[in-house]
Design an enzyme around this catalytic site. Structure first.
Site, short mmCIF file in Angstrom:
data_model
loop_
_atom_site.label_atom_id
_atom_site.label_comp_id
_atom_site.label_asym_id
_atom_site.label_seq_id
_atom_site.Cartn_x
_atom_site.Cartn_y
_atom_site.Cartn_z
N ASN A 7 42.46 3.33 -80.35
CA ASN A 7 43.59 3.11 -79.07
C ASN A 7 43.10 4.25 -78.37
O ASN A 7 43.90 5.41 -78.47
CB ASN A 7 45.03 2.91 -79.25
CG ASN A 7 45.90 2.84 -78.01
OD1 ASN A 7 45.40 2.22 -77.25
ND2 ASN A 7 47.18 3.08 -77.92
N SER A 58 40.39 -4.44 -73.36
CA SER A 58 41.02 -4.47 -72.17
C SER A 58 40.70 -5.90 -71.53
O SER A 58 39.56 -6.56 -71.79
CB SER A 58 40.66 -3.51 -71.13
OG SER A 58 41.22 -3.71 -69.93
N SER A 60 39.89 -5.95 -68.72
CA SER A 60 38.61 -5.38 -68.04
C SER A 60 37.35 -5.45 -68.87
O SER A 60 36.26 -5.27 -68.39
CB SER A 60 38.89 -4.11 -67.54
OG SER A 60 39.80 -4.00 -66.54
N TYR A 71 34.30 1.57 -67.16
CA TYR A 71 35.35 1.23 -67.82
C TYR A 71 35.10 -0.41 -68.20
O TYR A 71 35.21 -0.60 -69.47
CB TYR A 71 36.75 1.21 -67.17
CG TYR A 71 37.96 0.86 -67.88
CD1 TYR A 71 38.26 1.79 -68.93
CD2 TYR A 71 38.59 -0.08 -67.83
CE1 TYR A 71 39.60 1.69 -69.70
CE2 TYR A 71 39.49 -0.60 -68.53
CZ TYR A 71 40.19 0.23 -69.65
OH TYR A 71 41.34 0.06 -70.09
N LYS A 75 34.62 -1.27 -72.21
CA LYS A 75 35.59 -2.14 -72.79
C LYS A 75 35.09 -3.56 -73.38
O LYS A 75 35.43 -4.33 -74.26
CB LYS A 75 36.95 -2.31 -71.84
CG LYS A 75 37.75 -1.02 -71.83
CD LYS A 75 38.08 -0.75 -73.00
CE LYS A 75 39.57 0.59 -73.14
NZ LYS A 75 39.87 0.89 -74.47
N THR A 106 51.84 2.78 -69.02
CA THR A 106 51.54 3.89 -69.82
C THR A 106 51.48 5.21 -69.17
O THR A 106 51.40 5.00 -67.84
CB THR A 106 50.24 3.65 -70.84
OG1 THR A 106 49.25 3.65 -69.84
CG2 THR A 106 50.38 2.39 -71.44
#
Length: 172
Positions: A7, A58, A60, A71, A75, A106
Site C-alpha cells: 500500500n 486504483s 486509475s 499514476y 497503477k 486519505t
C-alpha cells in the site's frame, strides 16, 4: 495466515509532454517497484505459510485520467502485476489480489477534498455516496486476507462506490 499488503503510492500530475523524468521515475519507483520488491522479499515466507499478497492499485489503473499519465501507468502495472504473480504463485498456494479504490479520504487526497467543484464532479459519478473512507478499503483488504477468500486470486476488485460500473454517461 500471513499477509503482505502493498500500500504505497505517490502522484505526479502531468501528461507525457509535461511530466519530468524525475517525476516519472519517482512514481514508478514508489508505485510499481515497491510492489515488486516487497512481494519478491515476502514470497519465501508466504510459500511456507500459504499466505497472501494484497496490492492497493486504483481504478486509475483500469482506465485513463486526464493529466495523470504516470499514476495511470504505474497503477495499471500494479493491476497486471497482481494477475501475473497470482498465476505464477498459485501453485505455491499464495493468493494474490488487489483492491482498486477510487477517490478515498486519505492524507494523499486532503487537497482534493477541499476543492468543492472537483468533489461535486466526482459525486456525479458515484453510484453509492460520495468519496470512500479508508475503512471502506480496509474492510475489503481484510476480506481478501481472510480464509473466506482462500479460493480468490488474480482479482482486481474495484472499491469505488460504483464509478467503474458507469460507461461515462452523465447522470439523469
Amino acid at each position: 495466515m500471513d499477509v503482505l499488503v502493498n500500500n504505497a503510492g505517490v502522484v505526479a500530475e502531468g501528461d507525457v509532454g509535461t511530466l519530468t523524468t524525475d517525476d516519472w521515475r519517482t512514481v514508478m519507483a514508489t508505485d510499481v517497484d515497491g510492489v515488486f520488491y516487497a512481494s519478491r522479499a515476502a514470497l519465501p515466507h508466504l510459500k511456507s505459510s500459504r499466505g497472501s499478497i494484497i496490492n492497493v492499485s486504483s481504478v486509475s489503473g483500469t482506465g485513463g485520467d486526464w493529466g495523470m499519465a504516470a499514476y495511470n501507468a504505474a497503477k495499471s502495472a500494479v493491476t497486471n502485476l497482481t494477475r501475473a504473480v497470482a498465476m505464477d504463485h498459485g501453485k505455491d498456494c499464495i493468493g494474490v489480489n488487489a483492491v482498486c479504490p477510487s477517490l478515498t479520504r486519505t492524507g494523499m487526497t486532503e487537497d482534493m477534498m477541499d476543492d468543492e467543484k472537483l468533489i461535486s464532479k466526482f459525486n456525479e459519478r458515484f453510484a453509492l455516496r460520495g468519496p470512500g473512507e479508508a475503512e471502506d478499503v480496509a474492510a475489503v483488504i481484510a476480506f481478501l486476507a481472510s480464509d473466506d477468500a482462500r479460493f480468490v486470486t488474480g482479482v482486481n476488485l474495484p472499491v469505488d462506490g460504483g464509478i467503474s460500473a458507469s460507461n461515462g454517461q452523465p447522470p439523469q
